[in-house]
Write a protein that holds these residues in place. Structure first.
Motif, PDB file in Angstrom:
ATOM      1  N   VAL A  47      22.522   8.014  11.049  1.00  0.00           N
ATOM      2  CA  VAL A  47      21.317   7.747  10.584  1.00  0.00           C
ATOM      3  C   VAL A  47      20.856   9.269  10.761  1.00  0.00           C
ATOM      4  N   GLY A  48      20.068   9.595   9.558  1.00  0.00           N
ATOM      5  CA  GLY A  48      19.597  11.104   9.426  1.00  0.00           C
ATOM      6  C   GLY A  48      18.039  10.857   8.767  1.00  0.00           C
ATOM      7  N   GLY A  49      17.431  12.014   8.709  1.00  0.00           N
ATOM      8  CA  GLY A  49      16.174  12.080   8.243  1.00  0.00           C
ATOM      9  C   GLY A  49      15.024  12.015   9.411  1.00  0.00           C
ATOM     10  N   ILE A  89      22.728   9.961  15.710  1.00  0.00           N
ATOM     11  CA  ILE A  89      21.432  10.104  14.841  1.00  0.00           C
ATOM     12  C   ILE A  89      21.362  11.509  14.900  1.00  0.00           C
ATOM     13  N   VAL A  90      20.916  11.829  13.666  1.00  0.00           N
ATOM     14  CA  VAL A  90      20.987  13.221  13.526  1.00  0.00           C
ATOM     15  C   VAL A  90      19.660  13.841  13.192  1.00  0.00           C
ATOM     16  N   ARG A  91      19.388  14.661  14.075  1.00  0.00           N
ATOM     17  CA  ARG A  91      17.772  15.377  13.968  1.00  0.00           C
ATOM     18  C   ARG A  91      17.955  16.770  13.284  1.00  0.00           C
ATOM     19  N   GLY A  92      16.973  17.029  12.191  1.00  0.00           N
ATOM     20  CA  GLY A  92      17.037  18.229  11.317  1.00  0.00           C
ATOM     21  C   GLY A  92      17.752  18.187  10.478  1.00  0.00           C
ATOM     22  N   GLU A  93      18.299  19.344  10.121  1.00  0.00           N
ATOM     23  CA  GLU A  93      19.174  19.709   8.705  1.00  0.00           C
ATOM     24  C   GLU A  93      20.493  18.769   8.948  1.00  0.00           C
ATOM     25  N   ILE A  99      10.092   7.499   8.854  1.00  0.00           N
ATOM     26  CA  ILE A  99       9.850   6.808   9.975  1.00  0.00           C
ATOM     27  C   ILE A  99       9.255   5.361   9.511  1.00  0.00           C
ATOM     28  N   VAL A 100       8.518   5.292   8.542  1.00  0.00           N
ATOM     29  CA  VAL A 100       7.912   3.942   8.170  1.00  0.00           C
ATOM     30  C   VAL A 100       9.142   2.993   8.086  1.00  0.00           C
ATOM     31  N   ASN A 101      10.337   3.484   7.529  1.00  0.00           N
ATOM     32  CA  ASN A 101      11.281   2.599   7.178  1.00  0.00           C
ATOM     33  C   ASN A 101      12.289   1.984   8.114  1.00  0.00           C
ATOM     34  N   ILE A 116       0.681  -1.125  -0.047  1.00  0.00           N
ATOM     35  CA  ILE A 116      -0.016   0.070   0.019  1.00  0.00           C
ATOM     36  C   ILE A 116       0.899   1.256  -0.124  1.00  0.00           C
ATOM     37  N   ASN A 117       2.115   1.049   0.364  1.00  0.00           N
ATOM     38  CA  ASN A 117       3.051   2.332   0.495  1.00  0.00           C
ATOM     39  C   ASN A 117       4.270   2.282  -0.537  1.00  0.00           C
ATOM     40  N   PRO A 118       3.826   2.130  -1.893  1.00  0.00           N
ATOM     41  CA  PRO A 118       4.925   2.138  -2.834  1.00  0.00           C
ATOM     42  C   PRO A 118       5.705   3.593  -2.784  1.00  0.00           C
TER      43      PRO A 118
HETATM   44  C1  B12 Z   1      10.053  13.712  -2.251  1.00  0.00           C
HETATM   45  C2  B12 Z   1       9.293  12.844  -0.900  1.00  0.00           C
HETATM   46  C3  B12 Z   1       8.847  11.565  -1.114  1.00  0.00           C
HETATM   47  C4  B12 Z   1       9.309  10.649  -2.550  1.00  0.00           C
HETATM   48  C5  B12 Z   1      10.527   9.873  -2.291  1.00  0.00           C
HETATM   49  C6  B12 Z   1      11.676  10.337  -1.506  1.00  0.00           C
HETATM   50  C7  B12 Z   1      12.599   9.160  -1.431  1.00  0.00           C
HETATM   51  N1  B12 Z   1      13.567   8.872  -2.423  1.00  0.00           N
HETATM   52  O1  B12 Z   1      12.831   8.485  -0.463  1.00  0.00           O
HETATM   53  C8  B12 Z   1       7.897   9.876  -2.582  1.00  0.00           C
HETATM   54  C9  B12 Z   1       6.972  10.631  -3.154  1.00  0.00           C
HETATM   55  C10 B12 Z   1       7.917   8.447  -3.104  1.00  0.00           C
HETATM   56  C11 B12 Z   1       7.632   9.760  -1.019  1.00  0.00           C
HETATM   57  C12 B12 Z   1       7.016   8.643  -0.445  1.00  0.00           C
HETATM   58  C13 B12 Z   1       6.574   8.608   0.860  1.00  0.00           C
HETATM   59  N2  B12 Z   1       6.769   9.720   1.702  1.00  0.00           N
HETATM   60 CO1  B12 Z   1       7.765  11.328   1.350  1.00  0.00          CO
HETATM   61  N3  B12 Z   1       8.276  12.987   1.011  1.00  0.00           N
HETATM   62  C14 B12 Z   1       8.994  13.483  -0.037  1.00  0.00           C
HETATM   63  C15 B12 Z   1       9.084  15.056   0.347  1.00  0.00           C
HETATM   64  C16 B12 Z   1       8.046  15.772  -0.249  1.00  0.00           C
HETATM   65  C17 B12 Z   1      10.537  15.590   0.004  1.00  0.00           C
HETATM   66  C18 B12 Z   1      11.700  14.977   0.595  1.00  0.00           C
HETATM   67  C19 B12 Z   1      12.753  15.856   0.475  1.00  0.00           C
HETATM   68  O2  B12 Z   1      13.675  15.440  -0.269  1.00  0.00           O
HETATM   69  N4  B12 Z   1      13.095  16.947   1.058  1.00  0.00           N
HETATM   70  C20 B12 Z   1      13.976  17.985   0.960  1.00  0.00           C
HETATM   71  C21 B12 Z   1      15.391  17.306   1.745  1.00  0.00           C
HETATM   72  C22 B12 Z   1      16.418  18.410   1.489  1.00  0.00           C
HETATM   73  O3  B12 Z   1      15.031  17.320   3.014  1.00  0.00           O
HETATM   74  P1  B12 Z   1      14.925  15.900   3.999  1.00  0.00           P
HETATM   75  O4  B12 Z   1      14.921  14.749   2.982  1.00  0.00           O
HETATM   76  O5  B12 Z   1      14.288  15.903   4.990  1.00  0.00           O
HETATM   77  O6  B12 Z   1      16.733  15.699   4.065  1.00  0.00           O
HETATM   78  C23 B12 Z   1      17.187  16.609   5.152  1.00  0.00           C
HETATM   79  C24 B12 Z   1      17.228  16.119   6.489  1.00  0.00           C
HETATM   80  O7  B12 Z   1      16.231  15.205   6.856  1.00  0.00           O
HETATM   81  C25 B12 Z   1      18.686  15.470   6.737  1.00  0.00           C
HETATM   82  N5  B12 Z   1      18.916  13.982   6.240  1.00  0.00           N
HETATM   83  C26 B12 Z   1      18.226  13.290   5.624  1.00  0.00           C
HETATM   84  N6  B12 Z   1      18.579  12.310   5.170  1.00  0.00           N
HETATM   85  C27 B12 Z   1      19.728  12.085   6.070  1.00  0.00           C
HETATM   86  C28 B12 Z   1      20.757  11.355   6.094  1.00  0.00           C
HETATM   87  C29 B12 Z   1      21.970  11.465   7.103  1.00  0.00           C
HETATM   88  C30 B12 Z   1      23.090  10.624   6.914  1.00  0.00           C
HETATM   89  C31 B12 Z   1      22.037  12.765   7.628  1.00  0.00           C
HETATM   90  C32 B12 Z   1      23.150  12.949   8.547  1.00  0.00           C
HETATM   91  C33 B12 Z   1      21.074  13.787   7.646  1.00  0.00           C
HETATM   92  C34 B12 Z   1      19.946  13.237   6.558  1.00  0.00           C
HETATM   93  O8  B12 Z   1      19.193  16.293   6.019  1.00  0.00           O
HETATM   94  C35 B12 Z   1      18.809  16.924   4.777  1.00  0.00           C
HETATM   95  C36 B12 Z   1      19.224  18.146   4.368  1.00  0.00           C
HETATM   96  O9  B12 Z   1      18.821  18.900   5.378  1.00  0.00           O
HETATM   97  C37 B12 Z   1       8.924  15.001   2.016  1.00  0.00           C
HETATM   98  C38 B12 Z   1       8.389  16.349   2.743  1.00  0.00           C
HETATM   99  C39 B12 Z   1       9.507  17.435   2.691  1.00  0.00           C
HETATM  100  N7  B12 Z   1       9.106  18.536   2.497  1.00  0.00           N
HETATM  101  O10 B12 Z   1      10.656  17.181   3.107  1.00  0.00           O
HETATM  102  C40 B12 Z   1       7.995  13.914   2.279  1.00  0.00           C
HETATM  103  C41 B12 Z   1       8.239  13.110   3.394  1.00  0.00           C
HETATM  104  C42 B12 Z   1       9.708  12.955   3.678  1.00  0.00           C
HETATM  105  N8  B12 Z   1       7.314  11.741   3.054  1.00  0.00           N
HETATM  106  C43 B12 Z   1       6.860  11.262   3.969  1.00  0.00           C
HETATM  107  C44 B12 Z   1       6.007  10.095   3.874  1.00  0.00           C
HETATM  108  C45 B12 Z   1       4.940   9.733   5.238  1.00  0.00           C
HETATM  109  C46 B12 Z   1       5.933   9.342   2.717  1.00  0.00           C
HETATM  110  C47 B12 Z   1       5.110   7.964   2.518  1.00  0.00           C
HETATM  111  C48 B12 Z   1       4.993   7.057   3.450  1.00  0.00           C
HETATM  112  C49 B12 Z   1       3.807   8.450   1.929  1.00  0.00           C
HETATM  113  C50 B12 Z   1       2.934   9.043   2.589  1.00  0.00           C
HETATM  114  N9  B12 Z   1       2.097   8.331   2.828  1.00  0.00           N
HETATM  115  O11 B12 Z   1       2.967  10.304   2.879  1.00  0.00           O
HETATM  116  C51 B12 Z   1       6.088   7.547   1.622  1.00  0.00           C
HETATM  117  C52 B12 Z   1       7.066   6.429   1.896  1.00  0.00           C
HETATM  118  C53 B12 Z   1       7.349   5.492   0.479  1.00  0.00           C
HETATM  119  C54 B12 Z   1       8.376   4.687   1.318  1.00  0.00           C
HETATM  120  N10 B12 Z   1       8.004   3.256   1.059  1.00  0.00           N
HETATM  121  O12 B12 Z   1       9.251   4.786   1.742  1.00  0.00           O
HETATM  122  C55 B12 Z   1       6.801  12.021   5.418  1.00  0.00           C
HETATM  123  C56 B12 Z   1       7.627  11.560   6.349  1.00  0.00           C
HETATM  124  C57 B12 Z   1       7.126  11.804   7.820  1.00  0.00           C
HETATM  125  C58 B12 Z   1       8.043  10.897   8.741  1.00  0.00           C
HETATM  126  N11 B12 Z   1       8.130  11.689   9.821  1.00  0.00           N
HETATM  127  O13 B12 Z   1       8.637   9.978   8.687  1.00  0.00           O
HETATM  128  C59 B12 Z   1       7.198  13.611   4.754  1.00  0.00           C
HETATM  129  C60 B12 Z   1       7.961  14.336   5.666  1.00  0.00           C
HETATM  130  C61 B12 Z   1       5.820  14.320   4.262  1.00  0.00           C
HETATM  131  C62 B12 Z   1       5.255  14.588   5.199  1.00  0.00           C
HETATM  132  N12 B12 Z   1       4.995  15.935   5.580  1.00  0.00           N
HETATM  133  O14 B12 Z   1       4.514  14.090   5.907  1.00  0.00           O
HETATM  134  N13 B12 Z   1       8.176  10.758  -0.574  1.00  0.00           N
END
Ligand code: B12
Ligand code: SF4
Length: 551
Positions: free
Chosen positions: A124-126, A143-147, A100-102, A32-34
Motif C-alpha cells: 500500500v502506498g501514497g 506500507i510504503v511512505r514517500g516516493e 487518507i480519505v480513502n 461532497i468529495n467527487p
Molecule cells: C491529481 C490529484 C487529484 C485528482 C485525482 C487523483 C486520483 N486519480 O486519485 C483529483 C483532482 C480528482 C483529486 C481529488 C482529491 N484529492 Co487530490 N491530488 C492530486 C494531486 C494534485 C496530484 C497527485 C499526483 O499525481 N502527484 C504526483 C504523483 C507522482 O505523486 P503521488 O500520487 O503522491 O505518488 C507517489 C507516492 O505517493 C507513491 N505512491 C503512490 N501510490 C502508490 C502505490 C504504491 C503501491 C506505492 C508503492 C507507492 C505509491 O509513489 C508515487 C511516485 O513517487 C495531489 C497533490 C500532489 N502534488 O501530489 C493531490 C492530493 C493527493 N489530493 C489530496 C486530496 C485531499 C484530494 C481530495 C480529498 C480533494 C480535496 N478536498 O483536496 C480529493 C479526493 C477525491 C476522492 N474521492 O478520492 C491530498 C491528499 C492529502 C492526504 N494526505 O491524503 C493531496 C496530496 C493534495 C494536498 N496537498 O492536499 N486529487
C-alpha cells in the motif's frame, strides 16, 4: 530491503481505490468529495458553469512506466472490476494507491486480495501511509511512505538508479462545462508532466511537502531544463499537445531549471503553454516577460490569508500580483485557507472578501486542516486540539474542522467555507467568463510581441475567444442575470469587446452557438438539481505483458 523472490518476473497489479466516488457509502465515498479537481474544491458553487473533468492516478502510472516487471494499472475500478482482475490473472504483487480519505476502501481491497488472491503480496502506498497506526487498520504486507518508484524497483530487484521514464499522460479526461461534454480529441487537452514530488518550502499544513521529506527537501525526477525539454518534446509528438500541466508543487522555485527550459524552447521555436503551481515568492523571481516567454498561461498560487506569516508570501501584494499576471494573459487560480488561527467570527467575512477581491480566474477555498503526517497535525495533537471521532473519510478540507479552533465552531467552519465559494461566484461571475477576460487582456498585451513564439501562442489561445468562448459568453450573460445583474452586464461588455476585436466570426459564433449553449446550460442545471453526479471511466493498461504470458 526484503525483495520479492520472483524479482523482476513478478506480476504486478497497481490499482487506485474503487468507485463510485461521488456518493455517500460505508467505504468512505462522500457525495461532497467527487473524483473531480475543479468541481470538488474550486468551482463547486458554480452549478452548470463549473468546470468538470477527471485526472488519472499519476502515481501508479509513474511506477508502471519505471519497472521492467509485467505490470497492470487498473484505474478507477468498480469493486467488481477489481475482483475480476484478481481472479482472471494471477498477481504476485498487488499495489494499492490511496490518499487518507480513502482508507476504508484500502481496508476492503486488502480483504478482497486475501480472499481472492491469497498468494499475492499486498503493498500500500501514497498519502494513506502517513496515518499514524495505519498498520493496524489494514491487512497489508508493506506500507510504503514517500516516493514509490525507487521502492518498487528495489522490491523487484531492479536498478533503482535508472533514469526516470515519463509515462504519456493526458491531463484532463471527459471535460464538461455548460452542460456540454467536450470531445476527447487527441491534442485537445494538455499533457501532464511530473518534474518532481514534494516542496522544500515546508508550510506547516502542507501534506505533499511533509510526505516527501518536509522543509528543505523534495524528490526531483528531472533535474535539468534539458531533461524536461526532451520529455515535453516527446509528448508533443506522441500526444499532439502544445500545452503542459506541470505537476510540480512549486515549478517556478527552481529558476535555473525553468530558464534552461526556456532557452531550449527558444532555440527550438516552441510556443508551448505551461500550467504551473508556484508560490508568490517564486513568481517574483521572474519578470512578467520571462513568464510569458516561458509560456506560463495558468498559474496556481497559494494566497492563504493577508495576515498569515508564510515565508512564501512575505513582501508580496498578492492582489496587485494577480492583477498584473492577468494583464499578461496568465490565468490565476488562487487558493485561500478558511479557519486559520487568527480567524474569528468577526473577521472571517472580511478575510473572505479580501480573497474574493483578488478577482482570480479560479479560486480554491479549503479549511485549515491538520492532516496526519504534517507539522500542523503534530502541533495540534501535542496541544490536545484534535477532535476524536472524526471519520478519516471526512478529513479533506471541504467538510468541517477536524480540530478545535479557538474562535470558530465546527458547524460554522462549513458555513464560512460554503459562503466563500458562493461569494466568489456571485461577485466575480463564472470562472469561464474570468478566463475569457484574462485571455483577451493577454491577447491585447502580446499580439504584437517581439518573440514570434509568444505571438503564435496567443493567436492559438485566442482562437477559442472568437468561437466557442464567444458563444459561451452569450449564454453566461443570459443565465447569470438570475444571479447578479451587474456581473451579467460585465459579461455582455466583455463579449462586445471580443466581437469588436475579432469581428464577424465572433459575432456569428455568439449569435449561433450562444442560444444552444444557454439551452444546454439550463438542461444541466435541471440535471444537477435532480442529483446528477459524474464518475470517471475505468482504465486497464498492461506493460511488459507479452513477456509475462511466455513464462
Ligand atoms: C491529481 C490529484 C487529484 C485528482 C485525482 C487523483 C486520483 N486519480 O486519485 C483529483 C483532482 C480528482 C483529486 C481529488 C482529491 N484529492 Co487530490 N491530488 C492530486 C494531486 C494534485 C496530484 C497527485 C499526483 O499525481 N502527484 C504526483 C504523483 C507522482 O505523486 P503521488 O500520487 O503522491 O505518488 C507517489 C507516492 O505517493 C507513491 N505512491 C503512490 N501510490 C502508490 C502505490 C504504491 C503501491 C506505492 C508503492 C507507492 C505509491 O509513489 C508515487 C511516485 O513517487 C495531489 C497533490 C500532489 N502534488 O501530489 C493531490 C492530493 C493527493 N489530493 C489530496 C486530496 C485531499 C484530494 C481530495 C480529498 C480533494 C480535496 N478536498 O483536496 C480529493 C479526493 C477525491 C476522492 N474521492 O478520492 C491530498 C491528499 C492529502 C492526504 N494526505 O491524503 C493531496 C496530496 C493534495 C494536498 N496537498 O492536499 N486529487
Ligand atoms: S509553498 Fe505550497 S506546495 Fe510548497 S510547502 Fe507551501 S503549501 Fe506546500
Amino acid at each position: 530491503m526484503q525483495k520479492h523472490p520472483k524479482g523482476t518476473r513478478a506480476r504486478v497489479l497497481l490499482t487506485s481505490v474503487f468507485g463510485p466516488y461521488a456518493q455517500d457509502d460505508q467505504f468512505g465515498s462522500r457525495s461532497i468529495n467527487p473524483m473531480e479537481l475543479y468541481h470538488n474544491q474550486v468551482t463547486r458553487a458554480q452549478g452548470a458553469f463549473s468546470l468538470r473533468m477527471f485526472h488519472r492516478s499519476w502515481g501508479i502510472m509513474m511506477i508502471q512506466a519505471n519497472v521492467a516487471a509485467p505490470c497492470t494499472v487498473l484505474d478507477f475500478p468498480s469493486r467488481e472490476a477489481f475482483a475480476r482482475e484478481l481472479t482472471v490473472n494471477q498477481y504476485d504483487v498487488v499495489g494499492i494507491s490511496s490518499i487518507i480519505v480513502n482508507i476504508g476502501k484500502v481496508r476492503e481491497m486488502c480483504r478482497m486480495v486475501r480472499q481472492l488472491s491469497p498468494e499475492s503480496v499486498i503493498v500500500v502506498g501514497g498519502h494513506v501511509s502517513a496515518i499514524p497506526g495505519v498498520e493496524t487498520m489494514i491487512d497489508a504486507d508493506h506500507i510504503v511512505r514517500g516516493e514509490g518508484i525507487r521502492w518498487m524497483r528495489e522490491f523487484l530487484g531492479e536498478n533503482s538508479e535508472a533514469p526516470i521514464q515519463h509515462p504519456e499522460i493526458i491531463s484532463g479526461i471527459q471535460t464538461r462545462i455548460l452542460g456540454v461534454r467536450l470531445p476527447d480529441r487527441k491534442g485537445a487537452t494538455a499533457a501532464t508532466i511530473i518534474p518532481s514530488v514534494g516542496c522544500p518550502m515546508g508550510c506547516n499544513f502542507c501534506t505533499t511537502s511533509s510526505f516527501f521529506g518536509g522543509k528543505g527537501k523534495f524528490v526531483n525526477f528531472f533535474e535539468t531544463g534539458d531533461a524536461l525539454f526532451e520529455v515535453m518534446n516527446h509528448m508533443e509528438s506522441s500526444l499532439k499537445v502544445q500545452t503542459f500541466f506541470m505537476m510540480d508543487e512549486n515549478f517556478l522555485l527552481h529558476r535555473e531549471r525553468a530558464l534552461q527550459l526556456l532557452h531550449r524552447m527558444k532555440k527550438a521555436g516552441k510556443s508551448w503553454g505551461l500550467a504551473v503551481f508556484a508560490s508568490a515568492n517564486a513568481i517574483r523571481k521572474y519578470s512578467f516577460q520571462e513568464l510569458v516567454e516561458l509560456g506560463v498561461s495558468w498559474l496556481w498560487m497559494g494566497l492563504e490569508s493577508p495576515r498569515s506569516d508564510y515565508a512564501k508570501l512575505q513582501g508580496t501584494d498578492t492582489r496587485q500580483l494577480t492583477h498584473d499576471l492577468r494583464q499578461h494573459g496568465i490565468r490565476v487560480q488562487g487558493s485561500t485557507i478558511i479557519g486559520l488561527e487568527h480567524h474569528t467570527r468577526e473577521n472571517i467575512a472580511q478575510e473572505i472578501d479580501h480573497a474574493v477581491e483578488h478577482r482570480t480566474d479560479f479560486h480554491q477555498f479549503m479549511l485549515y486542516t491538520p492532516v496526519p503526517g504534517t507539522p500542523l497535525y503534530q502541533q495540534m495533537s501535542e496541544q490536545g486540539r484534535m477532535l476524536d471521532n472524526v471519520d478519516l473519510a471526512d478529513i479533506h478540507g471541504q467538510h468541517k474542522f477536524n480540530f478545535r479552533h479557538a474562535a470558530i465552531s465546527r458547524e460554522d467552519s462549513k458555513r464560512f467555507l460554503d459562503w466563500a465559494f458562493q461569494r466568489d461566484f456571485e461577485q466575480n461571475g463564472p470562472s469561464l467568463y474570468r478566463m475569457c477576460q484574462t485571455m483577451l487582456q493577454g491577447w491585447r498585451s502580446h499580439k504584437n510581441d517581439s518573440d514570434p513564439r509568444v505571438r503564435e501562442r496567443f493567436a492559438r489561445e485566442s482562437a477559442k475567444l472568437r468561437s466557442a468562448y464567444a458563444a459561451a459568453l452569450w449564454a453566461m450573460e443570459k443565465q447569470f442575470q438570475r444571479v447578479n445583474h451587474a456581473v451579467s452586464d460585465e459579461i455582455r461588455g466583455l463579449r462586445r469587446e471580443i466581437e469588436e476585436e475579432f469581428g464577424v466570426a465572433a459575432k456569428v459564433a455568439s449569435r449561433v452557438g450562444g442560444p444552444a449553449l444557454l439551452w444546454s446550460t439550463r438542461r444541466e442545471e435541471k440535471r444537477l438539481a435532480a442529483g446528477r453526479t459524474y464518475e470517471p471511466p475505468t482504465f486497464l493498461e498492461r506493460t511488459n505483458w507479452a513477456e509475462a504470458e511466455a513464462f
